[in-house]
Design a protein around this motif. Structure first.
Motif, PDB file in Angstrom:
ATOM      1  N   GLY A 140       0.059   6.437   8.661  1.00  0.00           N
ATOM      2  CA  GLY A 140       1.734   5.489   8.619  1.00  0.00           C
ATOM      3  C   GLY A 140       0.936   4.010   8.980  1.00  0.00           C
ATOM      4  O   GLY A 140       1.886   3.201   8.247  1.00  0.00           O
ATOM      5  N   VAL A 141       0.305   3.812  10.037  1.00  0.00           N
ATOM      6  CA  VAL A 141       0.226   2.823  10.331  1.00  0.00           C
ATOM      7  C   VAL A 141      -1.071   1.810   9.488  1.00  0.00           C
ATOM      8  O   VAL A 141      -1.019   0.742   8.714  1.00  0.00           O
ATOM      9  N   VAL A 142      -2.136   2.796   8.749  1.00  0.00           N
ATOM     10  CA  VAL A 142      -2.416   1.911   7.855  1.00  0.00           C
ATOM     11  C   VAL A 142      -2.051   1.680   6.462  1.00  0.00           C
ATOM     12  O   VAL A 142      -1.413   0.350   6.208  1.00  0.00           O
ATOM     13  N   TYR A 143      -0.510   2.114   6.496  1.00  0.00           N
ATOM     14  CA  TYR A 143       0.105   2.639   4.209  1.00  0.00           C
ATOM     15  C   TYR A 143       1.174   1.078   5.083  1.00  0.00           C
ATOM     16  O   TYR A 143       1.479   0.382   3.642  1.00  0.00           O
ATOM     17  N   ALA A 144       1.548   0.801   6.491  1.00  0.00           N
ATOM     18  CA  ALA A 144       2.552   0.106   7.404  1.00  0.00           C
ATOM     19  C   ALA A 144       2.035  -1.454   6.853  1.00  0.00           C
ATOM     20  O   ALA A 144       2.209  -2.537   6.235  1.00  0.00           O
ATOM     21  N   VAL A 145       0.574  -1.733   7.465  1.00  0.00           N
ATOM     22  CA  VAL A 145      -0.324  -2.482   7.781  1.00  0.00           C
ATOM     23  C   VAL A 145       0.055  -3.150   5.961  1.00  0.00           C
ATOM     24  O   VAL A 145       0.207  -4.797   5.488  1.00  0.00           O
ATOM     25  N   LEU A 146      -0.336  -2.473   4.726  1.00  0.00           N
ATOM     26  CA  LEU A 146      -0.520  -2.946   3.617  1.00  0.00           C
ATOM     27  C   LEU A 146       1.121  -3.068   2.732  1.00  0.00           C
ATOM     28  O   LEU A 146       0.555  -3.589   1.141  1.00  0.00           O
ATOM     29  N   GLU A 147       2.082  -2.488   2.938  1.00  0.00           N
ATOM     30  CA  GLU A 147       3.052  -2.550   2.518  1.00  0.00           C
ATOM     31  C   GLU A 147       3.989  -4.242   2.224  1.00  0.00           C
ATOM     32  O   GLU A 147       3.997  -4.227   3.170  1.00  0.00           O
ATOM     33  N   ASN A 148       4.309  -4.754   0.470  1.00  0.00           N
ATOM     34  CA  ASN A 148       4.980  -5.755   0.686  1.00  0.00           C
ATOM     35  C   ASN A 148       6.614  -5.731   1.230  1.00  0.00           C
ATOM     36  O   ASN A 148       7.031  -6.722   1.588  1.00  0.00           O
ATOM     37  N   ASP A 149       6.935  -4.192   0.436  1.00  0.00           N
ATOM     38  CA  ASP A 149       8.323  -3.855   1.166  1.00  0.00           C
ATOM     39  C   ASP A 149       8.589  -4.042   2.431  1.00  0.00           C
ATOM     40  O   ASP A 149       8.260  -2.588   2.790  1.00  0.00           O
ATOM     41  N   ALA A 150       9.759  -4.692   2.828  1.00  0.00           N
ATOM     42  CA  ALA A 150       9.854  -4.240   4.336  1.00  0.00           C
ATOM     43  C   ALA A 150      10.740  -3.333   4.636  1.00  0.00           C
ATOM     44  O   ALA A 150      10.564  -2.366   5.344  1.00  0.00           O
ATOM     45  N   ARG A 151      11.464  -2.878   4.001  1.00  0.00           N
ATOM     46  CA  ARG A 151      11.801  -0.878   3.637  1.00  0.00           C
ATOM     47  C   ARG A 151      10.656  -0.120   4.035  1.00  0.00           C
ATOM     48  O   ARG A 151      11.104   1.203   4.030  1.00  0.00           O
ATOM     49  N   ARG A 152       9.777  -0.129   2.871  1.00  0.00           N
ATOM     50  CA  ARG A 152       8.717   0.836   2.526  1.00  0.00           C
ATOM     51  C   ARG A 152       8.076   0.779   3.207  1.00  0.00           C
ATOM     52  O   ARG A 152       7.028   1.761   4.022  1.00  0.00           O
ATOM     53  N   LEU A 153       7.609  -0.262   4.409  1.00  0.00           N
ATOM     54  CA  LEU A 153       6.724  -0.403   5.457  1.00  0.00           C
ATOM     55  C   LEU A 153       7.171   0.404   6.477  1.00  0.00           C
ATOM     56  O   LEU A 153       7.125   0.873   7.495  1.00  0.00           O
TER      57      LEU A 153
END
Length: 596
Positions: free
Chosen positions: A257-270
């Motif tokens: 989850g941490v890895v994908y959160a760092v890559l995410e551009n959308d705040a709610r998807r992060l």
């Protein structure tokens, strides 16, 4: 038990049924009153542990109310969050949205208090089929697709759970919901666990979560982030405590989850990806299974519901007021939305386990349990994941929404302002609780299922504070040194939902092209080779019936009718005359036969 007992789910379901008939002028009062009554029902259970709501059904016994420390701590925070989420959504005029949210919460509470697998499965499906409307109500094409995928995935999870409980009942004859026997797992053990961990969003069964939560309504996402995954943590803690395979699964979740959160551009998807990371701590704690670990799972679920709800409320407020949620379209909003900024910052500090905030007193309990149980690798990796949490949720979210380069369009900037008062009140309540739990630990610790382990644990040791501050400060230094590398980009991160998205397209193409082509060819062949000869045969038999069978039958009938007419003429109606006539006819016939 003979004592009166009110199920909080019944309060919410009744409220949802009555809501459409409540006058518009009294609706907001009713909206607050119903979840408050559900919360009061939970408060009345304090100190009254036992079994309630036992209903005989066919040859089984359904238990709707098992009250103990484990169920109460989850019911307490879930009904409390229901109040906060409802207040946050008071501005929503559509009653159906509130009804779907309440039914969803009722399903979760039904699982929390159930004592058997049939009742669990009933409320488990209520959760899935009610929560999907919180995605669909957003009304976008993407929301419609995300909702269907969400429903399909959870239906599959429900089928796994159903298969497991059927096999377990066949093997044991027992439907009671409790510790399942992790030391000697059977096939049904893994099927039931698979159904549970799908709702917990354990990779690779996780992609539904960012897909659906990112497309839910502003208020719907606040409810969804609090209930589905934490209900799954509860059922895992109830039935799979000490299941060792959950430890690597949970640690993997925390890092994934941490890895994908760092890559995410959308705040709610992060934030949705970070739910996966934080729930990973709880899953790992259940796998460790010691009293301290189970306490940590419960405490972290309690804290997580509040701070994650607060973060979704903050980012949802940005979406509500500006119409966008992507970092590349935001920036500098602290000037336009100062209160929302403060509330979101509190949520970020809480989730990052900053001292004096709620995450600090819950997350460290799980890490400590890992070290105490000699799962050193798990403890170190969970500590690493904690640094990643501060990197993206404690730093990335506040910086690129509230500070950083202003990428807002002129229309976005003009629309930006703090949200309506009800949304601010809900955020203020959650923010207060995040700080209160972090500062006054007995409030939370006294609710935990193992009070001795809770009393013996002290998060505010010099070593723990020093270690936490070092991790946070070095993470902050790394963030600002690598700021250009961490700048969001307008890209889409491919996740494991790619497989069933593409698989769905492949299935659709297969059904539309090869299958439909074969079906069309078979239909045309049948029309030429089957229908035409059949119609010709039908026409022939119709002609034969009319000219053959009907002619013979109808001709014979007409002949009999004509003969009857002749005979009727010779009948006088007098018996003597008829007898003489009959004798005469018989004499003639006998004479003819003699001559022949």
């Amino acid at each position: 038990m003979t004592e009166p007992w009110i199920h909080p789910s019944a309060v919410l379901l009744l409220g949802a049924a009555l809501l459409p008939f409540v006058p518009r002028a009294a609706r907001k009062v009713f909206l607050v009153l119903v979840p408050v009554l559900a919360f009061a029902a939970v408060l009345l259970m304090q100190g009254h542990n036992g079994v309630y709501g036992v209903v005989p059904f066919m040859k089984w016994t359904l238990t709707f109310g098992r009250v103990d420390a484990l169920s109460l701590v989850f019911a307490y925070i879930m009904t409390l969050m229901c109040i906060i989420g409802t207040v946050y959504g008071l501005h929503v005029e559509q009653p159906a949205q509130h009804m779907a949210a309440w039914i969803y919460v009722a399903g979760s509470l039904g699982v929390i208090f159930c004592g058997d697998y049939l009742t669990l499965f009933l409320f488990w499906e209520v959760m899935a089929f009610s929560s999907v409307f919180l995605v669909w109500f957003r009304g976008r094409k993407a929301s419609l697709g995300a909702g269907y995928r969400y429903l399909l995935v959870h239906t599959a999870g429900g089928l796994l759970l159903l298969a497991g409980l059927v096999l377990r009942y066949r093997a044991t004859g027992d439907l009671s919901f409790g510790p399942i026997g992790v030391t000697d797992p059977q096939a049904y053990t893994y099927l039931i666990m698979a159904g549970f961990i799908l709702n917990a969003a354990v990779p690779p069964l996780h992609a539904w979560l960012p897909d659906a939560y990112g497309e839910a309504t502003v208020t719907g996402a606040v409810f969804m982030c609090a209930f589905t995954t934490k209900t799954a943590v509860y059922v895992l803690a109830r039935s799979f405590a000490g299941m060792e395979v959950l430890v690597p699964l949970g640690v993997g979740m925390a890092l994934y989850g941490v890895v994908y959160a760092v890559l995410e551009n959308d705040a709610r998807r992060l934030l949705a990806y970070h739910i996966i990371s934080q729930v990973g701590y709880m899953v790992a704690a259940v796998g460790i299974g010691t009293p301290l670990a189970i306490n940590g799972a419960c405490a972290h679920a309690f804290a997580h519901i509040l701070y994650k709800g607060l973060l979704f409320m903050g980012c949802g407020s940005v979406l509500q007021m500006t119409g966008v949620s992507k970092f590349t379209q935001l920036g500098g909003l602290y000037k336009k939305m100062p209160r929302t900024f403060v509330f979101t910052l509190i949520g970020g500090l809480s989730i990052s386990a900053f001292p004096l905030f709620s995450g600090f007193v819950s997350k460290a309990m799980i890490v400590s349990a890992g070290f105490e149980a000699h799962n050193y690798w798990a403890g170190f990796l969970l500590t690493l994941a904690s640094a990643g949490t501060f990197l993206h949720t404690g730093l990335k979210v506040p910086y690129f929404i509230w500070f950083g380069k202003n990428n807002c369009s002129e229309e976005t900037w003009k629309r930006a302002c703090d949200p309506p008062k009800n949304m601010q009140v809900a955020m203020a309540a959650a923010a207060f609780l995040c700080i209160f739990i972090g500062c006054y630990t007995p409030y939370l610790y006294n609710m935990l299922p193992f009070p001795e382990a809770a009393a013996a644990y002290d998060p505010y040791t010099a070593a723990h504070i020093s270690e936490t501050l070092q991790i946070l400060l070095f993470t902050a230094l790394g963030f600002f040194l690598l700021l250009k590398k961490l700048t969001p980009e307008p890209t889409i991160s491919l996740d494991l939902d790619w497989f069933y998205r593409m698989g769905g397209r492949l299935f659709y193409w297969f059904a539309r092209k090869p299958v439909q082509s074969v079906d069309t060819a078979v239909g045309q062949t049948w029309n030429r080779q089957g229908i035409v000869p059949l119609m010709r045969s039908a026409r022939f038999w119709s002609w034969f019936d009319w000219h053959g069978i009907d002619t013979v039958v109808d001709g014979a009938a007409r002949s009999v009718r004509a003969l009857g007419g002749v005979l009727r003429l010779v009948q006088s109606g007098r018996l003597q005359t008829n007898i003489v006539s009959m004798v005469a006819v018989m004499a003639v016939v006998l004479t003819l036969l003699a001559l022949v």
